[in-house]
Design an enzyme around this catalytic site. Structure first.
Site, PDB file in Angstrom:
ATOM      1  N   ASP A 198       0.834  -1.199   0.000  1.00 46.00           N
ATOM      2  CA  ASP A 198       0.000   0.000   0.000  1.00 46.00           C
ATOM      3  C   ASP A 198       0.875   1.258   0.000  1.00 46.00           C
ATOM      4  O   ASP A 198       1.837   1.341   0.762  1.00 46.00           O
ATOM      5  CB  ASP A 198      -0.868  -0.032   1.271  1.00 46.00           C
ATOM      6  CG  ASP A 198      -1.936   1.039   1.282  1.00 46.00           C
ATOM      7  OD1 ASP A 198      -2.743   1.062   0.342  1.00 46.00           O
ATOM      8  OD2 ASP A 198      -1.972   1.842   2.234  1.00 46.00           O
ATOM      9  N   GLU A 257       1.692  -0.489  -4.969  1.00 41.50           N
ATOM     10  CA  GLU A 257       0.748   0.569  -5.337  1.00 41.50           C
ATOM     11  C   GLU A 257       1.551   1.854  -5.376  1.00 41.50           C
ATOM     12  O   GLU A 257       1.946   2.387  -4.343  1.00 41.50           O
ATOM     13  CB  GLU A 257      -0.380   0.690  -4.318  1.00 41.50           C
ATOM     14  CG  GLU A 257      -1.416   1.711  -4.758  1.00 41.50           C
ATOM     15  CD  GLU A 257      -2.103   2.456  -3.622  1.00 41.50           C
ATOM     16  OE1 GLU A 257      -3.166   3.018  -3.872  1.00 41.50           O
ATOM     17  OE2 GLU A 257      -1.574   2.500  -2.487  1.00 41.50           O
TER      18      GLU A 257
HETATM   19  C1  GLC Z   1      -4.222   3.053  -0.709  1.00 43.38           C
HETATM   20  C2  GLC Z   1      -5.440   2.181  -0.644  1.00 43.38           C
HETATM   21  C3  GLC Z   1      -6.591   3.048  -0.220  1.00 43.38           C
HETATM   22  C4  GLC Z   1      -6.287   3.609   1.135  1.00 43.38           C
HETATM   23  C5  GLC Z   1      -4.964   4.355   1.145  1.00 43.38           C
HETATM   24  C6  GLC Z   1      -4.488   4.643   2.524  1.00 43.38           C
HETATM   25  O1  GLC Z   1      -4.310   4.034  -1.675  1.00 43.38           O
HETATM   26  O2  GLC Z   1      -5.663   1.563  -1.865  1.00 43.38           O
HETATM   27  O3  GLC Z   1      -7.799   2.348  -0.225  1.00 43.38           O
HETATM   28  O4  GLC Z   1      -7.318   4.489   1.515  1.00 43.38           O
HETATM   29  O5  GLC Z   1      -3.956   3.615   0.541  1.00 43.38           O
HETATM   30  O6  GLC Z   1      -4.045   3.467   3.151  1.00 43.38           O
END
Ligand code: GLC
Length: 520
Positions: A198, A257
């Protein structure tokens, strides 16, 4: 064959909205286990589960208070272990979601930090700073709206790039680094096949913490020079994680991500000793337009080839508007989504399917304000509708809500029209979105060119994308609003699959894609 993660189709399970076993209206791990045969029959290779760890749920589980357990809402640790075992028995790999940028404010570390004085070892795991007079330390903004700093009783401020309940960790701190290495081992020892990381571009922050300058936003893909996104120091973390995963048998993997504007910057995370793959948001963000799609594919492939990493293709996830709606909604949105699925699944590399995408679910735009739970909605007082509209529980069967989601209700209401979109209803209809995904995934598993063949563009007119994957396989996509002739290359070729019926002589109607097996 190359390792599985270089070409896998990974199904994203948004656990709270997938299947509910106990009737509390929230999906859970036993629910996921009960539906594994569905995922096997769909033909995906792996699943990625969104966070199910103990959490106050200030951000749907991305606020973790214990990284080594399961929240009672979602089951127990034994359910996570059983899920891994069952999935493996079905030939499916399992990826968990790791949230290293921040913990929950109810994590024991943060509670200890609040109880300890400024300058203490407890505070040093997070980013506590003194303010500027009565103002916060700088002008950084939360990705969910409002400022990124919250003041505590003794006057110090702590940083949270997301909600105040998600305090950012200090990744220059050795205790933080060691704790996450230990969390990785905890789950790797239990057989997990990998991790989605994440906010992987967020861990390192400029130690000077300068104000955000003009053109430096918190939301959206990060541009170079940003003080808290995509700093070079972050790569060290991933190199140390890669050494851990490489020590386990069975091709364990990381997918990051990473929201950065420049594909070349993305590729830096995928150097051979760092993460294996990253979500390709350049493709997701491209409009439904042949030139833009081709540019997104080319730029991504070029940057990734330079580091030897495979691409991953993503159309939707739990943070963005569902692509049926993004591509125009209604019948047009569905046609384009069908064509986009064949485009995505014909590209080299891996692909992600967000739950419900295989059912053609649209974004739910009319959720009542009092039921919305996304902190984005709450922190912007509704100015940003937030992400609940893509998180509505899946319709499985029956003619009325909750459509087989579970024995009780569903945590967000499902539209009555979803009676037409249930798994049961679509499974028996050869023209359904579900049948299209099943056929495409079946072909993907049996046509070797789709796994290993290189991409070669074929000449085609403006609104058409045409490419082969080695000599035997051709994909053609008409993203325009007029019928288009198929390129010469597919004359006489065998049609394998099309997103909608083709016209005579192989003419592609608007918003249609087709797969061919070409004569050698
Ligand atoms: C990422 C996740 C999202 C979350 C954010 C904070 O972007 O995909 O859903 O709100 O991180 O953890």
């Amino acid at each position: 064959m190359s390792p599985w993660w270089r070409h896998a189709v990974i199904y994203q399970v948004y656990v709270r909205s997938f299947a509910d076993s106990d009737g509390d209206g929230i999906g859970d791990l036993p629910g996921v286990r009960s539906r594994l045969p569905y995922l096997r029959d769909l033909g995906v290779d792996a699943l990625w589960l969104n966070p199910f760890y103990p959490s106050p749920q200030a951000d749907a589980g991305y606020d973790v208070s214990d990284y080594r357990d399961v929240d009672p809402r979602f089951g127990a640790l034994a359910d996570a272990e059983a899920l891994i075992a069952d999935a493996h028995a079905y030939g499916l790999r399992v990826i968990f979601d790791l949230v290293p940028n921040h913990t929950s404010d109810e994590h024991p570390w943060f509670r200890a930090a609040l109880a300890a004085p400024p300058g203490s070892r407890e505070r040093a795991r997070y980013l506590f700073r003194d303010g500027r007079g009565s103002l916060p330390p700088n002008n950084w903004a939360s990705a969910f709206g409002g400022r990124a700093w919250t003041q505590v009783a003794d006057g110090q401020w702590y940083l949270h790039l997301f909600a105040p309940q998600q305090p950012d960790l200090d990744w220059t701190n050795d205790e933080v680094r060691e704790e996450f290495r230990s969390i990785l081992r905890f789950w790797l020892d239990r057989g997990v096949d990998g991790f989605r990381v994440d906010v992987a571009h967020g861990l390192a922050k400029d130690p000077e913490m300068p104000d955000l300058g003009a053109g430096q936003a918190t939301s959206g893909p990060a541009v170079a020079g940003h003080p808290h996104w995509d700093l070079d120091e972050v790569h060290d973390v991933y190199r140390s994680w890669r050494r851990i995963s490489d020590g386990y048998p069975g091709d364990r993997t990381f997918v990051g991500e990473i929201w950065v504007a420049d594909p070349a910057r993305l590729a830096r995370y995928l150097r051979p000793d760092e993460l294996h793959t990253a979500f390709n948001f350049t493709f997701l963000l491209a409009p439904w337009e042949a030139g833009a799609l081709r540019r997104a594919v080319d730029e991504s492939m070029q940057a990734l080839t330079a580091v030897g990493a495979p691409a991953t293709w993503v159309l939707s996830n739990h943070d963005v508007i569902r692509h049926v709606t993004r591509y125009g909604g209604g019948a047009t949105g569905v046609r384009r989504a069908r064509a986009a699925a064949l485009l995505m699944l014909a590209l080299p590399g891996g692909a992600y399917v967000y739950q419900g995408e295989e059912l053609g679910l649209p974004e739910v735009t009319d959720l009542p304000a009092e039921l919305r739970q996304d902190p984005t909605f709450l922190r912007t007082r509704g100015a940003d509708p937030g992400r609940d509209g893509c998180r509505v529980p899946l319709p499985w069967s029956g003619t009325a809500p909750p459509f087989g989601f579970g024995p009780g209700t569903a945590w967000l209401p499902q539209p009555a029209e979803w009676a037409r979109l249930t798994v049961d209803r679509q499974a028996g209809d050869p023209a359904s979105m579900l049948s299209l995904y099943r056929s495409a995934l079946r072909h993907r598993a049996t046509v070797p060119a789709l796994t290993e063949g290189p991409l070669g563009w074929l000449p085609a007119d403006g609104d058409v994308l045409a490419f082969d994957r080695g000599p035997g396989f051709v994909c053609v996509v008409n993203a325009g609003d007029r019928p288009a002739a198929a390129p010469d290359r597919v004359r006489g070729a065998r049609l394998l699959l099309s997103s909608d019926p083709l016209g005579g002589n192989g003419v592609l109607p608007p918003d249609t894609a087709a797969w061919y097996i070409a004569e050698l």
